[in-house]
Design a protein around this motif. Structure first.
Motif, PDB file in Angstrom:
ATOM      1  N   GLY A 205      10.831 -35.017  54.043  1.00  0.00           N
ATOM      2  CA  GLY A 205      10.876 -35.611  55.351  1.00  0.00           C
ATOM      3  C   GLY A 205      10.425 -37.226  54.653  1.00  0.00           C
ATOM      4  N   GLY A 206      11.054 -37.585  53.757  1.00  0.00           N
ATOM      5  CA  GLY A 206      10.851 -38.911  53.258  1.00  0.00           C
ATOM      6  C   GLY A 206       9.232 -38.899  52.478  1.00  0.00           C
ATOM      7  N   PHE A 207       8.575 -38.061  52.737  1.00  0.00           N
ATOM      8  CA  PHE A 207       7.261 -38.189  51.977  1.00  0.00           C
ATOM      9  C   PHE A 207       7.387 -37.606  50.387  1.00  0.00           C
ATOM     10  N   GLU A 208       7.025 -38.461  49.546  1.00  0.00           N
ATOM     11  CA  GLU A 208       7.104 -38.052  48.054  1.00  0.00           C
ATOM     12  C   GLU A 208       5.891 -37.243  47.694  1.00  0.00           C
TER      13      GLU A 208
END
Lengths: 386, 248
Positions: A205-208
């Motif tokens: 979800g876009g979190f690395e």
């Protein structure tokens, strides 16, 4: 009769309370650790040991509960690791910096024939295998699905033929070596000996998930707790009980009407799935996949961890793996112990096999049993009907 | 009366040696049949053939009209054949209660057993077996630590819990003390009528205690069949036993 059953139930109940207490404590410590320790370097290290703990659970499930000594668990760990690493490699910046607008692993470009098309479809003969791995979720799913499929095919054939005992150990050992050779040999596709390095980060979800981040630790720790509880639930079902019966006496189980091979296949496959999941998490935390995951020494180490912790106990084997690796890491920082460590762990293994076949978990269980007996005073458990 | 087990021309040929040779008999529902015979007569092999451990090379076995010849062991067991081995075979690392719980599951598959829990019926069945076999005081004990006699009773108890319709018992009193043998006879007598039982046995005192009809085997063949008195008087049986000292 009613009071004798009651007295024999007391140590059972005590055991069960002690059991759940240990599980709760373990989960609390594992999940609460970042609050006590904010050194991300150490958290990352411990995350790797937690992955080993998950391997301990996989070994306990197949060796302890099913009586199947798998000396090639590294195969499933390695497959899980490679599947994950392939996806993460394509997400890495190194796969985009080589003058191609589509991701291509750098090692493929370095080794490409002059004039070859710089596209995954045809940069070399096997590179098309990488195409679906452009989706991160494909790699993550395959990290579990591929070990499940391989384990299912392998175990269906060996357990239907009623292969057992040391022969299973030999077959699995040979198989992990074979796959290791194949991976090294398929250099253009797998980068051979060097393995897959310079990986990108798991992105949800876009979190690395930077491996040196507390969130990554939580992903590993949470997964471990889930797997532990899942395995615990599996062995507590009736199927788990029947599985243990097939370990003790497969012939008797067959004559009670159970298709012994089906139970062995199911739990062997679940164990492989757990190992694959562990491989996935290891890559997320360690940022590489290497053929060394399929070295014999690694697969045998797993068995040693489980033996020391207690192969008949899921949490025992898990703790065994975590403790041995933590001690090893601490000890091997001292130059003197670095080489001696292998001897020490060998010695511990021999002592455990000779004097403590149920490992640390067995020791703990004897202790709670002894305490329970003391609490009930002079009321020894009736051993036999007179 | 219904036929429980019908064996028709059953033969097994181990490379020229016929351990069981054209054996035919009919066991009726609720009958207790004792199989006698000198060493090497093929009694245990006969049980192996019925229960699927060894594949026969000729003949048929029918269980309540269903052909079970050469099916896999667990399928034959599911059809209602239970077997007790000569060497007690129980789950040695499980407790006595767990042993019985394993026997109580009516489901053969893995996935059904993931969801299946003990129901009141199973529990009742286990409780009845515990009472019959006197295993109450040792329910929490690991089966491997039981005495020889208790282990045998546990195995018998498992067969009853399993709800086997036809029970094959291979020397159930081997290695037992007199008191244990007597208790075993009691358990087997309690099963008469509700179960069809086939017993291989050498102990003649025990055979007299339980026997109704007897089949005598010799060299893999059926030599004689009938009630005790008739068998004891049979000259062919005396002849066969002469080498091993006669029936005593």
């Amino acid at each position: 009769m009613s009071d004798t059953t009651a007295s024999s139930a007391t140590p059972n109940r005590l055991n069960r309370i002690a059991d759940w207490g240990i599980y709760a404590l373990f989960i609390a410590v594992v999940l609460g650790l970042p609050m006590l320790m904010d050194d991300v370097f150490w958290l990352n290290r411990i995350a790797k040991y937690l992955v080993y703990g998950m391997l301990g659970i996989a070994i306990a499930l197949s060796w302890g509960y099913a009586g199947i000594l798998n000396l090639g668990q590294g195969l499933f760990f390695g497959l899980g690791a490679y599947m994950t690493a392939m996806s993460l490699k394509l997400m890495s910046s190194t796969s985009l910096q080589q003058g191609s607008d589509k991701p291509v692993p750098d090692f493929m470009l370095w080794n490409a024939e002059p004039g070859a098309m710089t596209d995954l479809c045809c940069i070399n003969k096997g590179s098309f295998l990488w195409i679906p791995f452009q989706h991160q979720w494909f790699g993550l799913a395959m990290a579990i699905v591929l070990p499940l499929i391989v384990a299912f095919i392998l175990s269906s054939s060996i357990f239907r033929l009623r292969v057992s005992g040391v022969y299973v150990a030999i077959i699995t050992l040979a198989l992990v070596l074979l796959v290791r050779l194949l991976i090294i040999d398929a250099q253009p596709v797998t980068n051979g000996f060097n393995g897959l390095t310079d990986l990108g980060w798991l992105t949800i979800g876009g979190f690395e998930f930077d491996p040196y981040m507390v969130q990554t630790y939580y992903v590993v720790a949470g997964s471990l707790c889930l797997v532990l509880l899942l395995a615990r639930w599996l062995v507590s079902t009736r199927a788990g009980l029947i599985l243990q019966s097939t370990r003790d006496d497969p012939t008797r189980a067959r004559y009670l009407g159970y298709d012994v091979a089906a139970f062995q296949v199911f739990f062997f496959t679940v164990s492989a799935g757990i190992a694959g999941f562990a491989g996935m998490l290891y890559v997320v935390a360690a940022e590489f996949a290497s053929p060394s995951f399929m070295d014999i020494t690694f697969s045998i180490s797993m068995v040693v961890w489980a033996a020391v912790g207690g192969r008949n106990s899921l949490i025992g084997a898990c703790l065994g793996a975590i403790l041995i690796n933590t001690i090893e890491a601490t000890v091997s920082e001292t130059e003197v112990f670095k080489e001696a460590w292998k001897l020490i762990i060998g010695l511990i293994f021999v002592l455990v096999v000779l004097y403590m076949p149920r490992g640390l978990a067995g020791l703990a269980r004897d202790l709670t049993g002894w305490l329970g007996q003391r609490r009930r005073g002079a009321d020894p458990m009736p051993k036999a009907a007179e | 009366m219904a036929v429980a087990l019908s064996i028709d021309g059953l033969t097994v040929d181990f490379g020229g040696f016929r351990a069981v040779d054209d054996f035919t008999t009919v066991v009726e529902d609720g009958e207790l049949r004792v199989i006698l015979g000198p060493n090497g007569a093929g009694k245990t092999t006969l049980m192996d053939l019925i229960s699927g451990k060894t594949a026969s090379t000729g003949g048929h076995v029918h269980l309540y009209g269903t052909e079970i010849t050469n099916r896999p062991e667990h399928i034959i067991a599911r059809h209602g054949v239970g077997r007790k081995f000569q060497i007690p075979s129980v789950f040695r690392d499980l407790t006595v209660r767990q042993n019985l719980e394993v026997a109580a599951s009516g489901e053969p598959g893995v996935f059904r057993n993931l969801r299946l829990h003990m129901v009141a019926q199973d529990r009742e069945r286990i409780d009845r077996v515990i009472e019959l076999t006197n295993l109450g005081p040792v329910l929490g004990t690991i089966a491997g630590e039981l005495s020889h006699g208790q282990m045998q009773w546990l195995e018998l108890g498992m067969l009853i819990t399993q709800q086997a319709k036809v029970v094959l018992l291979d020397e159930p009193t081997a290695g037992m003390t007199q008191a244990e043998t007597f208790k075993t006879a009691e358990i087997i007598n309690a099963l008469k009528g509700s179960h069809t039982i086939l017993v291989v046995e050498h102990d003649m005192a025990f055979v007299r205690e339980i026997a109704e009809r007897i089949s005598v085997m010799h060299m893999g063949r059926l030599l004689a069949e009938g009630p005790m008195a008739q068998i004891e008087a049979d000259p062919a049986v005396r002849e066969a036993y002469l080498g091993s000292g006669g029936i005593h």
